[in-house]
Design an enzyme around this catalytic site. Structure first.
Site, mmCIF file in Angstrom:
data_model
loop_
_atom_site.group_PDB
_atom_site.id
_atom_site.type_symbol
_atom_site.label_atom_id
_atom_site.label_comp_id
_atom_site.label_asym_id
_atom_site.label_seq_id
_atom_site.Cartn_x
_atom_site.Cartn_y
_atom_site.Cartn_z
ATOM 1 N N CYS A 77 -31.786 -12.705 -2.918
ATOM 2 C CA CYS A 77 -32.996 -11.732 -3.438
ATOM 3 C C CYS A 77 -34.033 -12.565 -4.351
ATOM 4 O O CYS A 77 -33.660 -13.118 -5.261
ATOM 5 C CB CYS A 77 -32.174 -10.518 -4.309
ATOM 6 S SG CYS A 77 -33.457 -9.552 -4.866
ATOM 7 N N CYS A 176 -39.485 -12.123 0.487
ATOM 8 C CA CYS A 176 -38.663 -11.307 0.225
ATOM 9 C C CYS A 176 -37.731 -11.082 1.330
ATOM 10 O O CYS A 176 -38.120 -11.115 2.397
ATOM 11 C CB CYS A 176 -39.376 -9.942 0.258
ATOM 12 S SG CYS A 176 -38.200 -8.359 0.320
#
Ligand code: DGL
Length: 256
Positions: A77, A176
């Site tokens: 992440c 992302c």
């Protein structure tokens, strides 16, 4: 003896399904290692949450992974990695591998390099300090839409988001892990741009860190276990979208 006790496992964590793109890369790069995947889908997306909340949620994820046998944690992440990496390293009892946007490009080759990521990532000290030669574009809704609509992609307003980019983008970095699901669609929209991500960087970091762990190569079939409140969702998304053909050497299991 439990296969994780015998050989150890690599833990992979994300706010939700985004880290499955990292898991997919790591499973292919390390065909004899066990993995445990933790997605915090109930609290996704992380991109607009406070630092305090991110710390609290990350701790829950680390505990769950380590409690199930992870001997190293891949933070799949960018949002967690760019904002609270020092905290995660301090509280984790096992080594930590981050997923960080990479700014290395040939400055003469690209006129308009651009980073797209969550608002938290774009506003992070890491990005502010390392990406001053990039256009920085926060996308507040895209990760959440991908999280919810992965099985009905027409509902994801990707093209609207991409229309807001500078028109001369020739290098687009996907900051992302959720966005990697849409890499081909992004490429179709921007056919002349190079579309980059950090999957290979993460695999290399794991390779370079494995000897600092007790993880061993599995003899026979390795196991991948999905844990966390939405383990069945992550298991299903992974199997249907990324792992449909399998590799014949992996036993995928969703926590009972
Ligand atoms: N997939 C994550 C990232 O790489 C988090 C996205 C989100 O939950 O907002 O940033």
């Amino acid at each position: 003896m439990d296969i994780f006790l015998k050989y150890g496992a690599v833990g992979v964590m994300d706010s939700g399904i985004g880290g499955l793109t990292v898991l997919n890369k790591l499973l292919k790069s390390f065909p004899k290692l066990n993995f445990i995947y933790y997605g915090d889908n109930q609290n996704a997306p992380y991109g607009n949450k406070s630092i305090r909340e991110l710390k609290r949620l990350a701790l829950v994820g680390i505990d769950a992974l380590v409690g199930n046998g992870a001997k190293i944690i891949v933070v799949a992440c960018n949002t967690l990695s760019t904002t609270i990496l020092d905290y995660i390293k301090a509280v984790s009892p096992v080594p930590v591998i981050p997923t960080l946007p990479n700014n290395k490009i040939d400055k003469n080759e690209f006129k308009s390099p651009t980073l797209i990521a969550t608002p938290n990532t774009i506003l992070s000290k890491y990005v502010i300090e390392n990406f001053n030669n990039f256009n920085l574009v926060p996308l507040p809704f895209l990760a959440g839409e991908i999280e919810r609509f992965i099985f009905s992609p027409n509902k994801i307003s990707l093209e609207k988001d991409l229309n807001a980019l500078p028109t001369d983008v020739d290098y687009l970095y996907l900051g992302c892990t959720h966005y990697i699901f849409l890499k081909e669609r992004i490429n179709a929209f921007l056919p002349r741009a190079i579309i980059a991500d950090n999957l290979s960087d993460v695999a290399l970091s794991l390779f370079n860190t494995l000897d600092k762990t007790s993880i061993k190569k599995v003899i026979g079939k390795r196991k991948v276990l999905f844990i966390g409140g939405s383990h069945n969702y992550n298991y299903t998304v992974f199997k249907k979208v990324l792992w449909s053909k399998g590799d014949g050497k992996t036993d995928l299991q969703s926590l009972k």
